[in-house]
Design a protein around this motif. Structure first.
Motif, PDB file in Angstrom:
ATOM      1  N   SER A 284       0.796  -1.336  -0.115  1.00 39.71           N
ATOM      2  CA  SER A 284       0.001   0.047  -0.031  1.00 39.71           C
ATOM      3  C   SER A 284       0.895   1.125  -0.060  1.00 39.71           C
ATOM      4  CB  SER A 284      -0.841   0.140   1.170  1.00 39.71           C
ATOM      5  OG  SER A 284      -0.228  -0.140   2.352  1.00 39.71           O
ATOM      6  N   SER A 372       0.464  -9.137   2.710  1.00 43.26           N
ATOM      7  CA  SER A 372       0.550  -9.849   1.448  1.00 43.26           C
ATOM      8  C   SER A 372       1.152 -11.361   1.513  1.00 43.26           C
ATOM      9  CB  SER A 372       1.530  -8.912   0.661  1.00 43.26           C
ATOM     10  OG  SER A 372       0.895  -7.707   0.422  1.00 43.26           O
ATOM     11  N   GLU A 391      10.298  -4.512   8.110  1.00 47.52           N
ATOM     12  CA  GLU A 391      10.632  -5.692   8.257  1.00 47.52           C
ATOM     13  C   GLU A 391      10.656  -6.430   7.406  1.00 47.52           C
ATOM     14  OE1 GLU A 391       7.713  -5.038   8.007  1.00 47.52           O
ATOM     15  OE2 GLU A 391       6.218  -6.905   8.348  1.00 47.52           O
TER      16      GLU A 391
HETATM   17  O1  LIG Z   1      -3.174  -3.114  -5.061  1.00 49.31           O
HETATM   18  C1  LIG Z   1      -3.403  -3.294  -3.721  1.00 49.31           C
HETATM   19  C2  LIG Z   1      -2.164  -3.195  -2.936  1.00 49.31           C
HETATM   20  C3  LIG Z   1      -2.513  -3.585  -1.599  1.00 49.31           C
HETATM   21  N1  LIG Z   1      -3.510  -4.207  -1.193  1.00 49.31           N
HETATM   22  C4  LIG Z   1      -3.813  -4.777  -0.002  1.00 49.31           C
HETATM   23  O2  LIG Z   1      -2.873  -3.787   0.839  1.00 49.31           O
HETATM   24  C5  LIG Z   1      -2.479  -4.682   2.178  1.00 49.31           C
HETATM   25  C6  LIG Z   1      -1.010  -4.314   2.047  1.00 49.31           C
HETATM   26  O3  LIG Z   1      -0.409  -4.755   3.303  1.00 49.31           O
HETATM   27  P1  LIG Z   1       1.087  -5.517   3.113  1.00 49.31           P
HETATM   28  O4  LIG Z   1       1.329  -6.488   2.279  1.00 49.31           O
HETATM   29  O5  LIG Z   1       1.260  -5.635   4.630  1.00 49.31           O
HETATM   30  O6  LIG Z   1       1.878  -4.197   2.675  1.00 49.31           O
HETATM   31  P2  LIG Z   1       2.152  -2.743   3.317  1.00 49.31           P
HETATM   32  O7  LIG Z   1       1.012  -1.985   2.985  1.00 49.31           O
HETATM   33  O8  LIG Z   1       3.361  -2.326   2.938  1.00 49.31           O
HETATM   34  O9  LIG Z   1       2.221  -2.892   5.061  1.00 49.31           O
HETATM   35  C7  LIG Z   1       2.810  -2.169   5.931  1.00 49.31           C
HETATM   36  O10 LIG Z   1       2.345  -3.136   7.222  1.00 49.31           O
HETATM   37  C8  LIG Z   1       2.710  -4.582   7.158  1.00 49.31           C
HETATM   38  C9  LIG Z   1       1.962  -5.059   8.391  1.00 49.31           C
HETATM   39  O11 LIG Z   1       2.274  -4.464   9.498  1.00 49.31           O
HETATM   40  C10 LIG Z   1       4.200  -4.685   7.270  1.00 49.31           C
HETATM   41  O12 LIG Z   1       4.505  -5.883   7.168  1.00 49.31           O
HETATM   42  C11 LIG Z   1       4.846  -3.893   6.085  1.00 49.31           C
HETATM   43  O13 LIG Z   1       6.144  -3.842   6.078  1.00 49.31           O
HETATM   44  C12 LIG Z   1       4.384  -2.267   6.127  1.00 49.31           C
HETATM   45  O14 LIG Z   1       5.033  -1.770   4.772  1.00 49.31           O
HETATM   46  C13 LIG Z   1      -2.741  -6.140   1.892  1.00 49.31           C
HETATM   47  O15 LIG Z   1      -4.054  -6.385   2.509  1.00 49.31           O
HETATM   48  C14 LIG Z   1      -3.443  -6.120   0.234  1.00 49.31           C
HETATM   49  O16 LIG Z   1      -4.353  -7.148   0.085  1.00 49.31           O
HETATM   50  C15 LIG Z   1      -4.769  -4.503  -2.026  1.00 49.31           C
HETATM   51  O17 LIG Z   1      -5.667  -4.984  -1.698  1.00 49.31           O
HETATM   52  N2  LIG Z   1      -4.442  -3.832  -3.405  1.00 49.31           N
END
Ligand SMILES: O=c1ccn([C@@H]2O[C@H](COP(=O)(O)OP(=O)(O)O[C@H]3O[C@H](CO)[C@@H](O)[C@H](O)[C@H]3O)[C@@H](O)[C@H]2O)c(=O)[nH]1
Length: 490
Positions: A284, A372, A391
């Motif tokens: 995100s 993810s 992390e």
């Molecule tokens: O096009 C997109 C992009 C993301 N997502 C959702 O957004 C979330 C993204 O979460 P994550 O994969 O954890 O990434 P980040 O948003 O980067 O998460 C932050 O938070 C996480 C949990 O604390 C940490 O592991 C990461 O390092 C930190 O950057 C997930 O549920 C995805 O399914 C979507 O649905 N569509």
């Protein structure tokens, strides 16, 4: 007469990667019909969340004021997704100013409930300061980590000890977490590499993270069987119960951000053979550099695989601005991919959970943010890791070295990548190679392990179900003035 429902108050840090698992947990607790849930956040985040709350739920969204402009942030900054990476430390600092307003929220809540404190207050790992407020009002306080145990343990230890500071070598171990084995300097996010204990990131995190130990327990969005080493670190470090209750995931999410509907995505995926599509997304809030993006596009074209790629402007551009394919991708790339129906470029946000659960998807090239990772493994999809920040480097380490479901393709936002190398790794994972087959087998095993952890059938309770029961028991016991005693070596 119906019994009064207990109340739970939740406060996540203002970032999508944190809000998403908190919302998933709120929805899970709401399903039990035993609690009323107050979900606290700043106004813009609450507005975004509103469509995700089912009309029949007991989740109440409550705004907390935050004036981030006094911390050197653009006015109206309420989420890390709207600021460049270098301002995240200012945002962390700004979040400390939520303290008096949160205290007032709890105090008002207790008054409204005729003196009854909330059954439990669940806050972010950056908000360990809430323990003091919870205890002042006699409430149970738990931290909820949206990160996995191993990744969070490395992150916690690195920020508290800054072991690379006095180390002349490029590799080092963590003084209080030797089980993590060697960490290489390239596995440090930019802010951590530069940290010296006096910079704003160090000051904030060295202040915030240890406060997690004041909580009555820690909930972790992970599975015991997958993440014992990292969970062990926090059990040892805090002396508090640590409950792996994951995966706590949002299965259905509001699509207001999505540039494409789940139906259209599904329709596109339906036209592709099973196990033939690579999904690419960096979460995100992280983006890659312009040169990395160009190499990745060239690799996708050269490898000949079907793909869905969530594209965002590269580093240095406003993450919310329009994506300029003509500027940032090889000439004619998007048109060629569209014409051949081989690649789908999705701007900004895709329905990730729906994509990962489709049978056509064979691998996920991901920054390995923990949500993810869980979403991928819950569907038995192996990962191609490109950690960028926080992390994520240690998530990749756990997945590749300990579990065997990931292959790292690149590291960080400034590393030089060559499209030929990316192609090789994509083929290694997606083709019928020994490595690819082993990763798929392992990913399916992990999927089954995850299914088992959340299963509650007849006499069988999976580990995550048991951990959730233990957490709720601990909060109930505190209500009765008793202390929860772990029977499994916490
Ligand atoms: O096009 C997109 C992009 C993301 N997502 C959702 O957004 C979330 C993204 O979460 P994550 O994969 O954890 O990434 P980040 O948003 O980067 O998460 C932050 O938070 C996480 C949990 O604390 C940490 O592991 C990461 O390092 C930190 O950057 C997930 O549920 C995805 O399914 C979507 O649905 N569509």
């Amino acid at each position: 007469m119906s019994q009064r429902k207990e109340s739970i108050v939740m406060l996540p840090f203002m970032a999508q990667g944190h809000i998403i698992p908190f919302l998933a947990l709120a929805l899970q607790l709401d399903q039990t019909k035993k609690y009323t849930i107050t979900f606290v956040n700043t106004s813009l985040n609450i507005k975004k969340l509103r469509p995700s709350i089912p009309t029949n739920s007991s989740i109440h969204l409550l705004e907390i004021p935050l004036d981030s402009s006094v911390y050197g942030l653009p006015p109206g900054t309420e989420n890390t997704d709207s600021i460049p990476y270098h301002l995240i430390a200012n945002f962390l600092e700004a979040s400390l100013s939520l303290k008096p307003a949160f205290r007032k929220i709890i105090s008002d809540h207790v008054k409204e409930q005729k003196g009854h404190p909330p059954f439990c207050i669940i806050t972010d790992m950056f908000f360990g300061w809430c323990a003091e407020i919870a205890h002042e009002f006699g409430a149970f306080h738990a931290i909820f980590s949206g990160c996995g145990g191993f990744g969070f343990a490395c992150y916690y230890s690195l920020w508290l000890n800054l072991p690379h500071q006095n180390n002349l070598s490029d590799e080092f171990t963590l003084p209080d977490f030797p089980e993590a084995s060697t960490i290489h300097v390239t596995q440090l996010a930019e802010n951590l590499k530069e940290a010296n204990g006096r910079d704003l990131f160090s000051v904030c995190l060295q202040n915030m993270l240890p406060e997690c130990t004041n909580a009555d327990g820690i909930l972790v969005n992970t599975v015991e069987e997958l993440d014992k080493v990292g969970l062990g670190y926090f059990r040892r470090k805090t002396g508090k119960p640590v409950w792996p209750i994951g995966p706590v995931l949002l299965s259905n999410r509001s699509q207001d951000q999505a540039a494409i509907t789940p139906e259209l995505c599904k329709h596109w995926l339906d036209t592709k053979p099973a196990g033939s599509v690579l999904y690419i997304s960096f979460g995100s809030q992280n983006v890659i550099s312009a040169s990395q993006m160009m190499e990745l596009a060239m690799a996708l074209e050269a490898c000949g695989k079907n793909f869905i790629w969530v594209v965002r402007p590269p580093i240095g551009f406003d993450i919310n601005m329009e994506f300029k394919a003509k500027e940032w991708l090889p000439e004619g790339f998007e048109e060629r991919m569209e014409y051949s129906k081989r690649g789908l470029l999705v701007r900004k946000w895709a329905p990730q959970v729906e994509i990962l659960s489709h049978k056509s998807v064979s691998a996920f090239l991901s920054h390995c943010g923990w949500n993810s990772v869980l979403e991928s493994l819950s569907n038995g999809v192996p990962l191609i890791g490109w950690p960028l920040a926080a992390e994520q480097f240690y998530n990749v380490k756990l997945l590749e070295e300990h579990i065997g479901v990931c292959l790292e393709v690149a590291r960080g936002k400034s590393c030089e990548v060559r499209h030929e190398d990316i192609v090789k790794k994509i083929m290694l994972v997606m083709d019928e190679t020994e490595k690819g087959n082993a990763m798929r087998r392992k990913a399916r095993e992990v999927r089954d392990m995850i299914i088992d952890a959340v299963q509650y059938e007849n006499d069988h309770k999976g580990s995550s179900v048991k951990a959730m029961d233990e957490f709720l028991d601990a909060a109930s016991l505190m209500r009765e003035g008793k202390k929860w005693a772990a029977d499994r070596g916490v």
